[in-house]
Design an enzyme around this catalytic site. Structure first.
Site, mmCIF file in Angstrom:
data_model
loop_
_atom_site.group_PDB
_atom_site.id
_atom_site.type_symbol
_atom_site.label_atom_id
_atom_site.label_comp_id
_atom_site.label_asym_id
_atom_site.label_seq_id
_atom_site.Cartn_x
_atom_site.Cartn_y
_atom_site.Cartn_z
ATOM 1 N N GLU B 146 -34.011 -32.591 13.864
ATOM 2 C CA GLU B 146 -33.462 -31.241 13.706
ATOM 3 C C GLU B 146 -32.854 -30.805 15.028
ATOM 4 O OE1 GLU B 146 -35.712 -28.584 11.330
ATOM 5 O OE2 GLU B 146 -35.014 -26.811 12.388
ATOM 6 N N ARG B 147 -31.604 -30.328 14.948
ATOM 7 C CA ARG B 147 -30.855 -29.972 16.150
ATOM 8 C C ARG B 147 -30.785 -31.140 17.130
ATOM 9 N NH1 ARG B 147 -28.515 -26.006 13.450
ATOM 10 N NH2 ARG B 147 -29.977 -24.411 12.786
ATOM 11 N N GLU B 272 -39.368 -18.190 9.852
ATOM 12 C CA GLU B 272 -38.252 -18.860 9.186
ATOM 13 C C GLU B 272 -38.720 -19.676 7.981
ATOM 14 O OE1 GLU B 272 -36.310 -20.963 12.398
ATOM 15 O OE2 GLU B 272 -35.172 -19.190 12.967
ATOM 16 N N ARG B 322 -34.314 -7.842 16.318
ATOM 17 C CA ARG B 322 -34.979 -9.145 16.434
ATOM 18 C C ARG B 322 -35.497 -9.399 17.847
ATOM 19 N NH1 ARG B 322 -32.312 -14.972 14.737
ATOM 20 N NH2 ARG B 322 -33.496 -16.226 16.218
ATOM 21 N N LYS B 346 -40.525 -18.637 23.597
ATOM 22 C CA LYS B 346 -39.162 -19.028 23.970
ATOM 23 C C LYS B 346 -38.741 -18.239 25.214
ATOM 24 C CE LYS B 346 -37.444 -20.554 19.510
ATOM 25 N NZ LYS B 346 -36.255 -20.868 18.706
ATOM 26 N N ASP B 351 -32.906 -16.596 20.818
ATOM 27 C CA ASP B 351 -33.073 -17.991 20.408
ATOM 28 C C ASP B 351 -32.161 -18.915 21.198
ATOM 29 O OD1 ASP B 351 -33.849 -20.228 19.071
ATOM 30 O OD2 ASP B 351 -32.820 -19.765 17.200
ATOM 31 N N GLU B 379 -28.604 -27.051 21.341
ATOM 32 C CA GLU B 379 -28.231 -26.422 20.073
ATOM 33 C C GLU B 379 -27.108 -25.408 20.237
ATOM 34 O OE1 GLU B 379 -31.493 -24.568 18.077
ATOM 35 O OE2 GLU B 379 -30.258 -23.778 16.456
ATOM 36 N N GLU B 490 -20.712 -20.727 29.544
ATOM 37 C CA GLU B 490 -20.865 -19.295 29.260
ATOM 38 C C GLU B 490 -19.504 -18.588 29.288
ATOM 39 O OE1 GLU B 490 -22.666 -16.956 32.352
ATOM 40 O OE2 GLU B 490 -23.586 -15.575 30.908
#
Lengths: 658, 658
Positions: B146-147, B272, B322, B346, B351, B379, B490
């Site tokens: 995943e990712r 999630e 969030r 995190k 995220d 990601e 960025e």
């Protein structure tokens, strides 16, 4: 490999009771051959159920027979009338018996009115074909049925032909009763596995064809242009290469040796990644004519799709216009296609949006046989979660007069000879996921016989058949919920013909900018001042110039362009005043509030007939309406918020925008 | 089932030549146990290659030994110094020999400088763990990793453990050389198949653990909170249910009976769509403490992820934020977690965006053991197609002083005791897809030992190891291309800390509104006048209030909020003037032109060193830079066009905007 068991399958527009009028009478069927046999078996069943007499020795109440002075052998035409106290169907040939039979069925008691005046029935489109986008193997992205919203394939399951083709037979019967006479069994995007249907898996196609045959429906196959390379081990698929031509000719001969009444080929070439003649520096005429040559000895056509455009467009480039593509590619080839090539043209220049102008290709190729392609599967129209009765849209397409004059002769309309439609049925117990989406499937064949027929009348006919014992209140409710549903769907989705604004990939639900910066050529160009695509000759991409007058001028001018297509043809400020008298921005707000509100009403109306409908049907529609309502409000809020944020112009009525 | 053959695997930061200085000397290794054995074997290999003497009878040039006055048995600390003409590594215990050995390796000749002053080395974070998001079975949407952007799993192939674990051993050696001491072998989203690793497929975990063990790396397992239901046939997974607690206790005992040095559990719960204690009306403390109780007899931790938020948010609701979620959920639970619970947070509140403030949770739970979680797999930072050297970002996180005072004592920094990072390695021949992304993997362990280390120094160290014979020009070029690459990334992506603006689902490439109207809680609220999320206490969601002073005040005020986080904390007009002196809109244009331009320069710089690098490495990086360049221009044009269309404000420098 076990096939999943299916619950009881819905009877759609052929519940037993619709055979009552006929089945309670004395009915004689004359004629030879399998189709006459099918009609005799249908009559026998109906009479057994309702107490009538099949093949009576006494004079019948209904006689179905082939007229002595019949037309062409394959003609499906018939005369319906009253002779000597009996209703009669006088078919032009054996192929007319079954349509005549179902005409009587649809009429019910009215078919036996002694005052019945003679009526001549003949299909407007000789070929009325449903194109299934079924894959043999489940595609990793598209699933088993591409753009399918009604379960798995009726034909294949877990990579192999279903053992039990009972549902295919039932499906054939439904299609025959609606007026369809052909089916393409596989997806136009022909993946490697499906390519083999043409050769080593041809037996599966033959089995399907056998099942359809009894109901007068021929089977077509979508083929892969690169098949000679994939299947034939040839180094090329160049349509002018003699070995390639021989391969197609030999392969096609084998197809007809196996399936003598095989219908023909369907090809998507040089489109969205599919192989085609461009690979070899050849034209689409070269490609299509090669296949036509292979099919000609068998008197069968190749349908060649005109859906060819650059799907790797740079969104920064405002000069390229996907709407122009089909005309740019194909109009110059008019007259260069063989007689058994049918160029299959999507009804609009883009891709089955809820509102598009009619494709100008339909009027640009007088020397080419054309098919007009509709999309019954609701890819962009709610995916069978939303009620969206599409025949009013199709009627507009089929009745469009390029001369611009409503009183002009019919000859002025599209000269298309074939009506094709992307199918919406699957192994769902209601056939189409949403039970009310059956009406769209039903209407294809009916419009194929009589494109001028009022869509509201087709709707009522479908309601009468599908809900045969419904009280008037239920009929009225069904009519009310369905009749305007396409316009309602349009109201809460992309405004004024601009199109798209759907979530990329699956195409369900709103995403205003979802395709705005992609290579797909589907843009709205909204900025803080205005929105729309300038497709005029004067200042835009020149697409309007592809129409014959007077449409090119009507579309070209802001003052005559119809409101519902304004943003398809023009880029205007949000403050532009529509023919309707409201501004573009206020129109957006008004239609989105109205559309979502209308869905709420539809839900309430459906709720009110709960006791009058088969509970299973009611439950499924209820569940779908709930989702439609949620989705319509999501559309309303996203679209309104997007344009409010961008334009800064408040709703004149002060309603909530987020 | 055959495993696909792999081409020659890249040596990463351990090419043989880096062992030359050590391998050409006399080296003695004292000590018992498997880790001393690993070091002895490494030394023997190196000496065999470079002519040195392993375990010489004469006095050595290098002595690695366990100090008589050693620290705790498991301590990895060591002293590096010079004694009696020899370089010495005096390890606190057997676990310190291997880190000491690799310290000597990394230093090369410098390790043998007679003037070497005594240095004490000890890891800042006792647990430095790479969390692999590997699935045993290929997930239909997320794939096998995943990712993951570096091929398949190093552990599993086609649903089963690889027969040949040679690469796992090589990976363990690389990790040990970088300072990592633990690996979680499976995805935190634990699907049903992977749930079985805990019980009937535990043998596979044991085999992996055996392979890692020789390099001092323990194996952790991500577990499914619903495992008692899925595996244990219990009717509930309620953490207060005695049968559930017994199941976890028994199951955990069996894990340790099989893998005595098993590392611990990792849990993503109530997040999630994953199951968790909320299902049973219990708190996260209840859930975590249950697992802690099962692990306590074995002196092992459970890491419980704080990544819990409402992923079904209504985008219309501007009060839900969030960013607040982790603090809102977990800060009230401070002091209620068992001693062997580690709350894994995190590094930012959202995220893993390219720019986020540091998560306030890291400073809000003084009575809870915390892990800070980084994302090495790229990601949201270019998916190993873009060069993006991340340690400068991580350094900012690890060095963040909640007191706001750069001169304050280190105790003011995050009190996290664990450094965890989502892994970026797979079965790609370069381990990480992009060869230069190896530097991110390398830096995790190095920062885990010394979080205050200069990221540029880590980069140079990595360059020296990975390109050991590189001429200065190549080293300079690598440094130039990589060092500022995060800031370049960025520049051309989402501006001023606003985040997201990526394509939904796969998260690659720009889509400004892609998440704007979704349930994911990631919005920018751009309209024709301005952009940004008001997270102030005064007028917004109040998120700034989750920070201790002075940060809450710095972030709260427009006049003190750092430019790079402005749109994370404030909604401002496009004409707002930044601390830098330019307006927001002009900053957007300037940075996007500059970022894309910088990528063009990086390509040119890389091209210029073509002859100086292993051709395979050069080719792979060249290919990735071409894609990065295309993507950076796409970002530039989409972002600039989006904001130009919305704001109507032209670029002051008149550059092309579409």
């Amino acid at each position: 490999m076990t096939e999943t068991p299916v619950p009881e399958i819905h009877a759609a527009w052929l519940p037993p009771v619709v055979f009552r009028a006929l089945g309670s009478r004395r009915v004689r069927v004359d004629g030879e051959g399998p189709l006459a046999g099918t009609v005799r078996a249908e009559v026998a069943d109906a009479c057994a159920r309702f107490g009538g007499v099949a093949q009576p020795s006494s004079p019948p109440d209904l006689l179905l027979t082939v007229a002595a002075s019949g037309g062409a052998a394959g003609s499906e035409g018939f005369l319906l009338g009253h002779r000597d106290g009996a209703t009669v169907v006088l078919a032009d040939g054996p192929a007319g018996l079954l349509p005549g039979f179902f005409e009587v069925v649809r009429r019910g008691e009215a078919a036996f009115d002694p005052g019945l005046a003679d009526e001549r029935h003949e299909p407007h489109f000789g070929l009325r074909v449903l194109d299934h986008w079924d894959n043999v193997f489940v595609h990793p992205v598209m699933g088993q049925v591409e753009r399918g919203y009604a379960g798995g394939s009726l034909f294949w399951h877990q990579g192999r032909l279903r053992d039990d083709l009972t549902r295919v037979r039932d499906y054939a019967r439904l299609l025959a009763a609606s007026g369809v006479n052909a089916v393409t069994v596989n997806n136009v995007n022909v993946h490697e596995g499906e390519t083999h249907l043409l050769t080593d898996r041809l037996g599966e196609v033959a089995a399907i064809a056998s099942t359809f045959r009894g109901y007068g429906i021929r089977v077509h196959l979508a083929i892969n242009f690169a098949a000679p390379v994939i299947l034939g081990d040839l180094p090329t698929a160049d349509p002018l290469d003699p070995a390639v031509r021989r391969w197609w000719s030999d392969t096609t001969d084998r197809v007809f040796a196996t399936i003598p009444d095989f219908g023909g080929y369907l090809v998507k070439a040089d489109s969205e990644g599919q192989p085609g003649p461009f690979t070899y520096g050849r034209t689409h005429a070269d490609g299509a004519n090669m296949l036509a040559a292979a099919l000609a000895p068998h008197d069968a056509p190749v349908r060649w799709r005109a859906f060819v455009y650059n799907h790797r467009q740079d969104w920064r480039d405002r000069t390229t216009d996907r709407a122009r593509a089909a005309h740019d590619h194909f109009a110059p080839l008019d007259g260069r296609f063989a007689g058994n090539v049918i160029l299959q043209v999507k009804h609009g220049p883009m891709d089955f949006q809820p509102r598009e102008p009619v494709s100008p290709v339909l009027f640009a190729m007088p020397n080419t046989r054309l098919a007009v392609e509709l999309q019954v599967t609701q890819e962009y129209t709610g995916q069978q979660k939303h009620v969206c009765y599409l025949p009013p849209m199709w009627s507009g397409v089929l009745g469009f007069r390029p001369t611009g004059d409503a009183s002009a002769a019919d000859s002025g309309r599209t000269s298309a000879v074939v009506l094709s439609a992307v199918a919406n049925a699957g192994d769902d117990r209601f056939w189409t996921g949403h039970p009310l989406a059956q009406a769209n499937l039903y209407a294809v064949g009916r419009l194929g016989w009589a494109p001028g027929r009022d869509p509201a009348a087709i709707l009522d006919e479908w309601i009468s058949l599908t809900f045969p014992d419904a009280p008037p209140r239920l009929r009225r409710t069904l009519h009310t919920v369905m009749d305007g549903s396409w316009l309602t769907y349009e109201q809460y989705t992309a405004p004024l013909g601009v199109g798209f604004m759907v979530r990329p990939g699956h195409h369900y639900g709103p995403d205003v900018d979802g395709y705005e910066y992609t290579p797909w050529g589907t843009y709205h160009f909204a900025d803080r001042d205005g929105i729309g695509v300038d497709r005029t000759v004067a200042t835009g991409t020149g697409f309007t110039g592809q129409y014959p007058p007077p449409w090119r001028d009507r579309y070209e001018s802001l003052s005559t362009c119809p409101d519902e297509l304004l943003l398809f043809f023009h880029h205007v400020p949000y403050t532009h005043v529509l023919q309707s008298g409201t501004t573009v921005i206020q129109h957006i707000y008004d239609t989105h509030f109205a559309g979502a509100q209308r869905v709420a009403e539809m839900r309430a109306q459906w709720r009110s007939v709960a006791g009058l409908v088969d509970p299973a049907v009611h439950a499924r529609v209820t569940e779908r309406l709930a989702e439609q309502h949620r989705s319509a409000e999501e559309w309303r809020d996203q679209i309104n918020t997007y344009f409010h944020r961008k334009s800064g112009i408040p709703d004149a009525k002060g309603r909530p925008i987020h």
